[in-house]
Write a protein that holds these residues in place. Structure first.
Motif, PDB file in Angstrom:
ATOM      1  N   ALA A 255       1.030  -1.345   0.111  1.00 30.78           N
ATOM      2  CA  ALA A 255       0.119  -0.119  -0.299  1.00 30.78           C
ATOM      3  C   ALA A 255       0.385   1.031  -0.303  1.00 30.78           C
ATOM      4  CB  ALA A 255      -0.951  -0.050   1.386  1.00 30.78           C
ATOM      5  N   ASN A 256       2.374   1.521  -0.373  1.00 26.85           N
ATOM      6  CA  ASN A 256       2.625   1.830   0.024  1.00 26.85           C
ATOM      7  C   ASN A 256       2.904   3.466  -1.694  1.00 26.85           C
ATOM      8  OD1 ASN A 256       5.952   2.157  -2.440  1.00 26.85           O
ATOM      9  ND2 ASN A 256       5.223   0.341  -2.005  1.00 26.85           N
ATOM     10  N   ASP A 257       2.758   4.862  -1.427  1.00 27.53           N
ATOM     11  CA  ASP A 257       2.848   5.756  -2.502  1.00 27.53           C
ATOM     12  C   ASP A 257       4.060   5.827  -3.595  1.00 27.53           C
ATOM     13  OD1 ASP A 257       0.707   5.932  -0.490  1.00 27.53           O
ATOM     14  OD2 ASP A 257       1.494   7.586   0.104  1.00 27.53           O
ATOM     15  N   ALA A 258       4.727   4.773  -3.521  1.00 28.19           N
ATOM     16  CA  ALA A 258       6.143   4.796  -4.091  1.00 28.19           C
ATOM     17  C   ALA A 258       5.973   3.642  -5.713  1.00 28.19           C
ATOM     18  CB  ALA A 258       6.961   4.928  -3.815  1.00 28.19           C
ATOM     19  N   GLY A 259       4.890   3.474  -5.355  1.00 27.82           N
ATOM     20  CA  GLY A 259       4.741   2.322  -6.799  1.00 27.82           C
ATOM     21  C   GLY A 259       4.570   1.122  -6.078  1.00 27.82           C
TER      22      GLY A 259
END
Length: 370
Positions: A255-259
């Motif tokens: 669920a991270n925002d980077a990818g």
């Protein structure tokens, strides 16, 4: 002796002769006749009955053939034996390692078969020539069952897939009991299943044959089978770092925002996996026409890496991270198949100590993990 006495004697003799003839000749013959008349009456009644049935002869032949076919079809859903080799191959089909379909069989009890029913065989069919077909005169069939207690560990989807596997298996089985325990920390389900299997023996039924393509025996039990690389005398994974490697695998929260949470990069090539579950990364290193090539597979996508001729090792760097919360489930199982004479060095950094994202799966050839 007077004439009267002679007549009396002759009369008595005649009576005795007539009595003997009646008792020992006439009466037995009449009894035999009565018996024959009774048998004739019985046979006549049977003849009349069969004669009446003769009108429906073709119909009975067709029905007999139909019912024999239905009988054979009914017992086809049961194997002819419960050989342990076949049972083991069935159990191997249960194990899964496919994304969210995870199922690992911890132990299996191979139950002893026991007779529970004897089934009458199919009736003999009659062909137009009046001859009997010997194939269906096989007598009774013996029905056996065996219980298989199974201890398992896997995912929720893996348990559902297991039930589907049992229900759609080519032979009839049934589950008599299921026990499921949930480990919320690792999101793993475990428990036991009591599975009943059945077979029908008898007649001309043939047992299934098991065909496997597995090599028996290896030169080195630590390195794998035929064609595996020889072990390196020295070496370690210390030369593999985040900046010096052939393949870099990054493991983060899905669920991270980077990818995507799982990224595999080799040079300018990159593949990724964004689902929040454990997936498989397969690395296959082989000699392709004198050129060493590595193929890395993730989620149906592949990366191909050419290995230089003077290379003595192939470095895989795994940069992992600690889990964010109990809902953070993603990770990989790394399988390495190395059919060359170089070593595969796997370096793992930063993994969660209590709930690792990285798991080493199967290894073939020289593979060093640190």
């Amino acid at each position: 002796m007077t004439q009267n006495n002679i007549r009396i004697i002759l009369i008595l003799l005649a009576v005795v002769v007539l009595g003997g003839v009646y008792m020992y000749v006439y009466k037995p013959n009449m009894d035999d006749k009565s018996t024959l008349d009774s048998e004739i009456s019985t046979l006549q009644a049977r003849y009349d009955e069969l004669k009446a049935q003769e009108v429906h002869r073709d119909e009975y032949i067709a029905l007999t053939k139909e019912y024999n076919e239905k009988f054979d079809e009914a017992i086809e859903i049961f194997p002819a034996t419960l050989d342990q080799e076949i049972s083991v191959m069935f159990m191997k089909g249960i194990e899964k390692d496919q994304g969210n379909l995870q199922m690992d069989i911890q132990s299996v009890g191979l139950g002893k078969e026991e007779l529970f029913y004897t089934l009458g065989g199919a009736a003999p069919a009659v062909v137009e020539t009046g001859e009997e077909v010997a194939a269906n005169t096989t007598g009774s069939y013996d029905c056996y069952r065996a219980a298989f207690p199974i201890s398992y560990e896997g995912s929720y989807e893996g348990i559902k897939d297991l039930m589907d596997y049992i229900m759609t298996y080519k032979y009839r089985m049934n589950v008599s009991s299921v026990n499921i325990s949930y480990n919320s920390t690792d999101d793993i389900y475990s428990g036991t299943i009591l599975l009943n299997a059945y077979c029908v023996k008898g007649g001309d039924r043939q047992a299934d044959t098991v065909t496997t393509d597995v090599s028996n025996g290896v030169s080195n039990i630590f390195l794998g089978g035929s064609g595996a690389a020889a072990p390196a005398a020295t070496g370690s994974t210390s030369n593999v770092t985040a900046s010096s490697n052939d393949v870099k695998i990054t493991l983060n929260n899905a669920a991270n925002d980077a990818g995507d949470g799982i990224v595999v990069a080799a040079g300018s090539s990159k593949i990724s996996y964004g689902e929040n579950d454990v997936t498989t990364v397969d690395v296959k290193i082989e000699d392709n026409g004198g050129k060493k090539v590595a193929t890395i597979s993730l989620g149906g996508d592949d990366i191909t890496v050419d290995i230089s001729d003077d290379a003595t090792s192939f470095g895989i760097y795994v940069g992992s991270s600690e889990r964010v919360d109990s809902g953070d489930k993603n990770g990989i199982k790394l399988n390495v198949s190395n059919d060359t004479d170089i070593a595969v060095d796997v370096k793992v950094d930063g993994d969660d100590s209590s709930s690792p994202r990285f798991t080493m799966g199967s290894k073939g050839g020289t593979v060093r993990v640190n």
